[in-house]
Design a protein around this motif. Structure first.
Motif, PDB file in Angstrom:
ATOM      1  N   PRO A 135       0.817  -1.216   0.000  1.00  0.00           N
ATOM      2  CA  PRO A 135       0.000   0.000   0.000  1.00  0.00           C
ATOM      3  C   PRO A 135       0.850   1.264   0.000  1.00  0.00           C
ATOM      4  O   PRO A 135       2.013   1.243   0.418  1.00  0.00           O
ATOM      5  N   ASP A 136       0.263   2.357  -0.468  1.00  0.00           N
ATOM      6  CA  ASP A 136       0.951   3.646  -0.398  1.00  0.00           C
ATOM      7  C   ASP A 136       1.214   4.017   1.057  1.00  0.00           C
ATOM      8  O   ASP A 136       2.284   4.507   1.403  1.00  0.00           O
ATOM      9  N   ASP A 137       0.218   3.779   1.900  1.00  0.00           N
ATOM     10  CA  ASP A 137       0.338   4.036   3.332  1.00  0.00           C
ATOM     11  C   ASP A 137       0.493   2.695   4.040  1.00  0.00           C
ATOM     12  O   ASP A 137      -0.452   1.897   4.090  1.00  0.00           O
ATOM     13  N   LEU A 138       1.676   2.434   4.585  1.00  0.00           N
ATOM     14  CA  LEU A 138       1.937   1.145   5.201  1.00  0.00           C
ATOM     15  C   LEU A 138       1.097   0.900   6.453  1.00  0.00           C
ATOM     16  O   LEU A 138       0.984  -0.239   6.911  1.00  0.00           O
ATOM     17  N   ASN A 139       0.464   1.938   6.992  1.00  0.00           N
ATOM     18  CA  ASN A 139      -0.442   1.744   8.115  1.00  0.00           C
ATOM     19  C   ASN A 139      -1.655   0.913   7.705  1.00  0.00           C
ATOM     20  O   ASN A 139      -2.332   0.330   8.557  1.00  0.00           O
ATOM     21  N   ASP A 140      -1.928   0.854   6.400  1.00  0.00           N
ATOM     22  CA  ASP A 140      -3.050   0.030   5.924  1.00  0.00           C
ATOM     23  C   ASP A 140      -2.821  -1.446   6.236  1.00  0.00           C
ATOM     24  O   ASP A 140      -3.769  -2.195   6.452  1.00  0.00           O
ATOM     25  N   ALA A 141      -1.566  -1.864   6.249  1.00  0.00           N
ATOM     26  CA  ALA A 141      -1.269  -3.268   6.546  1.00  0.00           C
ATOM     27  C   ALA A 141      -1.723  -3.620   7.955  1.00  0.00           C
ATOM     28  O   ALA A 141      -2.316  -4.680   8.195  1.00  0.00           O
ATOM     29  N   THR A 142      -1.462  -2.720   8.887  1.00  0.00           N
ATOM     30  CA  THR A 142      -1.893  -2.935  10.271  1.00  0.00           C
ATOM     31  C   THR A 142      -3.407  -2.850  10.393  1.00  0.00           C
ATOM     32  O   THR A 142      -4.041  -3.693  11.036  1.00  0.00           O
ATOM     33  N   ALA A 143      -3.989  -1.847   9.738  1.00  0.00           N
ATOM     34  CA  ALA A 143      -5.438  -1.630   9.831  1.00  0.00           C
ATOM     35  C   ALA A 143      -6.232  -2.786   9.238  1.00  0.00           C
ATOM     36  O   ALA A 143      -7.356  -3.056   9.665  1.00  0.00           O
ATOM     37  N   SER A 144      -5.664  -3.486   8.277  1.00  0.00           N
ATOM     38  CA  SER A 144      -6.372  -4.590   7.620  1.00  0.00           C
ATOM     39  C   SER A 144      -6.516  -5.813   8.507  1.00  0.00           C
ATOM     40  O   SER A 144      -7.327  -6.694   8.217  1.00  0.00           O
ATOM     41  N   ASN A 145      -5.699  -5.899   9.569  1.00  0.00           N
ATOM     42  CA  ASN A 145      -5.688  -7.056  10.473  1.00  0.00           C
ATOM     43  C   ASN A 145      -5.209  -8.325   9.775  1.00  0.00           C
ATOM     44  O   ASN A 145      -5.480  -9.442  10.228  1.00  0.00           O
ATOM     45  N   ILE A 146      -4.494  -8.169   8.664  1.00  0.00           N
ATOM     46  CA  ILE A 146      -3.960  -9.307   7.924  1.00  0.00           C
ATOM     47  C   ILE A 146      -2.554  -9.617   8.445  1.00  0.00           C
ATOM     48  O   ILE A 146      -1.710  -8.722   8.564  1.00  0.00           O
ATOM     49  N   ASP A 147      -2.310 -10.871   8.728  1.00  0.00           N
ATOM     50  CA  ASP A 147      -1.011 -11.285   9.261  1.00  0.00           C
ATOM     51  C   ASP A 147       0.021 -11.512   8.161  1.00  0.00           C
ATOM     52  O   ASP A 147       1.222 -11.300   8.375  1.00  0.00           O
ATOM     53  N   ALA A 148      -0.426 -11.950   6.997  1.00  0.00           N
ATOM     54  CA  ALA A 148       0.477 -12.205   5.877  1.00  0.00           C
ATOM     55  C   ALA A 148      -0.322 -12.182   4.589  1.00  0.00           C
ATOM     56  O   ALA A 148      -1.521 -12.470   4.581  1.00  0.00           O
ATOM     57  N   TYR A 149       0.348 -11.842   3.489  1.00  0.00           N
ATOM     58  CA  TYR A 149      -0.334 -11.934   2.198  1.00  0.00           C
ATOM     59  C   TYR A 149       0.655 -12.126   1.063  1.00  0.00           C
ATOM     60  O   TYR A 149       1.831 -11.794   1.183  1.00  0.00           O
ATOM     61  N   ILE A 150       0.146 -12.714  -0.010  1.00  0.00           N
ATOM     62  CA  ILE A 150       0.911 -12.821  -1.245  1.00  0.00           C
ATOM     63  C   ILE A 150       0.884 -11.455  -1.893  1.00  0.00           C
ATOM     64  O   ILE A 150      -0.189 -10.908  -2.159  1.00  0.00           O
ATOM     65  N   CYS A 151       2.055 -10.895  -2.128  1.00  0.00           N
ATOM     66  CA  CYS A 151       2.179  -9.487  -2.510  1.00  0.00           C
ATOM     67  C   CYS A 151       2.703  -9.366  -3.939  1.00  0.00           C
ATOM     68  O   CYS A 151       3.872  -9.653  -4.208  1.00  0.00           O
ATOM     69  N   ASP A 152       1.834  -8.954  -4.847  1.00  0.00           N
ATOM     70  CA  ASP A 152       2.245  -8.759  -6.236  1.00  0.00           C
ATOM     71  C   ASP A 152       3.100  -7.498  -6.337  1.00  0.00           C
ATOM     72  O   ASP A 152       2.632  -6.397  -6.075  1.00  0.00           O
ATOM     73  N   ILE A 153       4.363  -7.684  -6.736  1.00  0.00           N
ATOM     74  CA  ILE A 153       5.271  -6.544  -6.866  1.00  0.00           C
ATOM     75  C   ILE A 153       5.694  -6.334  -8.322  1.00  0.00           C
ATOM     76  O   ILE A 153       6.611  -5.569  -8.599  1.00  0.00           O
ATOM     77  N   SER A 154       4.998  -7.006  -9.241  1.00  0.00           N
ATOM     78  CA  SER A 154       5.411  -6.930 -10.644  1.00  0.00           C
ATOM     79  C   SER A 154       5.111  -5.565 -11.251  1.00  0.00           C
ATOM     80  O   SER A 154       4.278  -4.808 -10.764  1.00  0.00           O
ATOM     81  N   ASP A 155       5.807  -5.271 -12.330  1.00  0.00           N
ATOM     82  CA  ASP A 155       5.588  -4.033 -13.071  1.00  0.00           C
ATOM     83  C   ASP A 155       5.619  -4.369 -14.555  1.00  0.00           C
ATOM     84  O   ASP A 155       6.070  -5.448 -14.955  1.00  0.00           O
ATOM     85  N   ILE A 156       5.137  -3.450 -15.368  1.00  0.00           N
ATOM     86  CA  ILE A 156       5.050  -3.699 -16.804  1.00  0.00           C
ATOM     87  C   ILE A 156       5.969  -2.766 -17.576  1.00  0.00           C
ATOM     88  O   ILE A 156       6.337  -1.682 -17.111  1.00  0.00           O
ATOM     89  N   GLU A 157       6.327  -3.224 -18.764  1.00  0.00           N
ATOM     90  CA  GLU A 157       7.138  -2.431 -19.679  1.00  0.00           C
ATOM     91  C   GLU A 157       6.388  -2.308 -21.002  1.00  0.00           C
ATOM     92  O   GLU A 157       5.840  -3.289 -21.509  1.00  0.00           O
ATOM     93  N   ALA A 158       6.353  -1.099 -21.535  1.00  0.00           N
ATOM     94  CA  ALA A 158       5.719  -0.865 -22.831  1.00  0.00           C
ATOM     95  C   ALA A 158       6.715  -1.227 -23.930  1.00  0.00           C
ATOM     96  O   ALA A 158       7.797  -0.645 -24.011  1.00  0.00           O
ATOM     97  N   ILE A 159       6.349  -2.208 -24.747  1.00  0.00           N
ATOM     98  CA  ILE A 159       7.251  -2.701 -25.788  1.00  0.00           C
ATOM     99  C   ILE A 159       6.621  -2.493 -27.159  1.00  0.00           C
ATOM    100  O   ILE A 159       5.518  -2.986 -27.430  1.00  0.00           O
ATOM    101  N   LYS A 160       7.295  -1.746 -28.013  1.00  0.00           N
ATOM    102  CA  LYS A 160       6.807  -1.487 -29.367  1.00  0.00           C
ATOM    103  C   LYS A 160       6.917  -2.753 -30.217  1.00  0.00           C
ATOM    104  O   LYS A 160       7.960  -3.407 -30.255  1.00  0.00           O
ATOM    105  N   GLN A 161       5.827  -3.072 -30.900  1.00  0.00           N
ATOM    106  CA  GLN A 161       5.794  -4.233 -31.767  1.00  0.00           C
ATOM    107  C   GLN A 161       6.139  -3.845 -33.210  1.00  0.00           C
ATOM    108  O   GLN A 161       6.125  -2.660 -33.576  1.00  0.00           O
TER     109      GLN A 161
END
Length: 403
Positions: free
Chosen positions: A64-90
């Motif tokens: 999250p942008d605000d890491l306090n959201d992790a605490t507020a969610s009451n979630i102990d662990a999660y699978i965290c998508d950290i991928s990003d995309i690249e624009a590729i000209k065809q």
């Protein structure tokens, strides 16, 4: 593990899952009678387990942008998508957006740096033990995932050393593809309305799975074609997951999984996470928490209680646009229509049905895990079953694979 030993391994997994499913059915009977069988929760809400004691693990979310959201969610662990995309000209002048090696090696490096810079709130999940470590130290464990193996840009003739690079930076879950097929696997949205273009796992995909098994990286078949999912369940020597998805028996859509895929995942000892995208949870005009619970019940009936899990696929606080619209689905769904209609034109399964919503309003909220937990109690799930669905199933799989 090859030949007869692999056959023995598969039989053992199937036996365990069959016993789990048999136990579920013997306790609950047919699903229509499920809630009635456990109606004591409606009459006695105090029978519910204290949610602060129960382990909460989410199948897919983001930093999250605000890491306090992790605490507020009451979630102990999660699978965290950290991928990003690249624009590729065809070559034809169009632009393709891929989760390339260049984009993802940069994004995982930045995510690792951010997590390690905030040890009071976050714990980089590297082994399954980190789930409970995070809970006991009042932090949130994040297990890095990339949604698509396009980030591995090496051919089958190489040693796939890019997988090692990502592992060293914290990657612990890799999805084979995202919507469309690649060099490794078929994609869910490659399918047309007649079920064609259901591409299998490729030889490169088999080599990649062998590499992921050897590196103790969890294989995620979300977004894969049906045949790729079935092939992966057969080939993998470790449990596999669909971190986020829904049941095709309820919504007949290419992005939803048929029962044979749910069962195949369960037979590996893996799990199936049901996500929050409501147009893939129900075709009813008004999505409710009951629709979400119905999806969980279906997965439990097909794969056994040990195969059921929770997922998000939105930010921790919920789908941002819908939150800004006060969860007005009639307005919020408009942002998806151009994409939806483009796939309808290609006759992809399920896009002929007009989407009418994006979120379940009650669950598009920072406290959604608590709300799901309470809804499970009202629906008749026992405390032990809620333990498994809300986090223990993820805990078990992560401890088995991430060693």
């Amino acid at each position: 593990m090859q030949g007869s030993s692999m056959h023995h391994f598969a039989n053992r997994r199937q036996l365990l899952k069959a016993l789990g499913a048999a136990g579920l059915l013997s306790q609950f009977g047919a699903l229509p009678a499920f809630a009635a069988t456990h109606s004591r929760f409606a009459a006695n809400p105090s029978a519910a387990w204290d949610s602060k004691q129960r382990l909460y693990v989410d199948g897919l979310c983001f930093l999250p942008d605000d890491l306090n959201d992790a605490t507020a969610s009451n979630i102990d662990a999660y699978i965290c998508d950290i991928s990003d995309i690249e624009a590729i000209k065809q070559a034809d002048g169009t632009t393709n957006y891929k989760r390339s090696y260049k984009a993802c090696i940069k994004s995982i490096s930045e995510a690792k740096q951010r997590v390690e810079a905030n040890p009071d709130k976050l714990l980089l999940g590297l082994t399954g033990k980190d789930v409970n470590l995070a809970k006991h130290t009042e932090r949130t464990a994040v297990f890095f995932q990339i949604q698509g193996a396009d980030c591995v840009e090496q051919s089958i003739d190489t040693d796939l050393s890019q997988v090692d690079e990502f592992y060293d930076k914290g990657l612990r879950v890799l999805q084979l593809t995202h919507h469309y097929g690649n060099a490794f696997s078929g994609g869910a949205l490659d399918n047309d309305a007649s079920g064609g273009l259901n591409q299998p796992l490729t030889s490169a995909g088999i080599a990649l799975i062998d590499k992921l098994n050897s590196e103790n990286i969890l294989v995620d078949i979300s977004h894969s074609s049906v045949q790729t999912a079935l092939d992966t369940a057969h080939v993998s020597q470790s449990p596999i997951v669909q971190s986020h998805g829904a049941a095709r028996a309820i919504v007949n859509h290419a992005r939803c999984s048929p029962d044979n895929v749910i069962k195949a995942i369960a037979d590996t000892g893996g799990l199936f996470g049901v996500f929050m995208m409501s147009f893939w949870l129900t075709n009813d005009k008004v999505p409710t928490t009951e629709h979400y619970i119905a999806q969980l019940k279906h997965v439990a009936n097909v794969g056994g209680i040990d195969a059921v899990a929770i997922a998000n696929d939105y930010p921790l606080r919920g789908q941002k646009t819908l939150l800004e619209l006060n969860n007005n689905n009639a307005e919020g769904v408009k942002q998806y229509l151009d994409w939806w209609y483009s796939l309808r034109a290609k006759q992809v399964l399920g896009y002929d049905v007009e989407p009418e919503h994006v979120v379940i309003p009650e669950l598009n909220h920072i406290e959604r895990m608590n709300r799901i937990d309470m809804a499970l109690g009202k629906a008749g799930f026992t405390s032990l079953e809620r333990d498994k669905i809300m986090g223990k199933n993820w805990d078990r799989v992560l401890n088995e694979v991430l060693i």
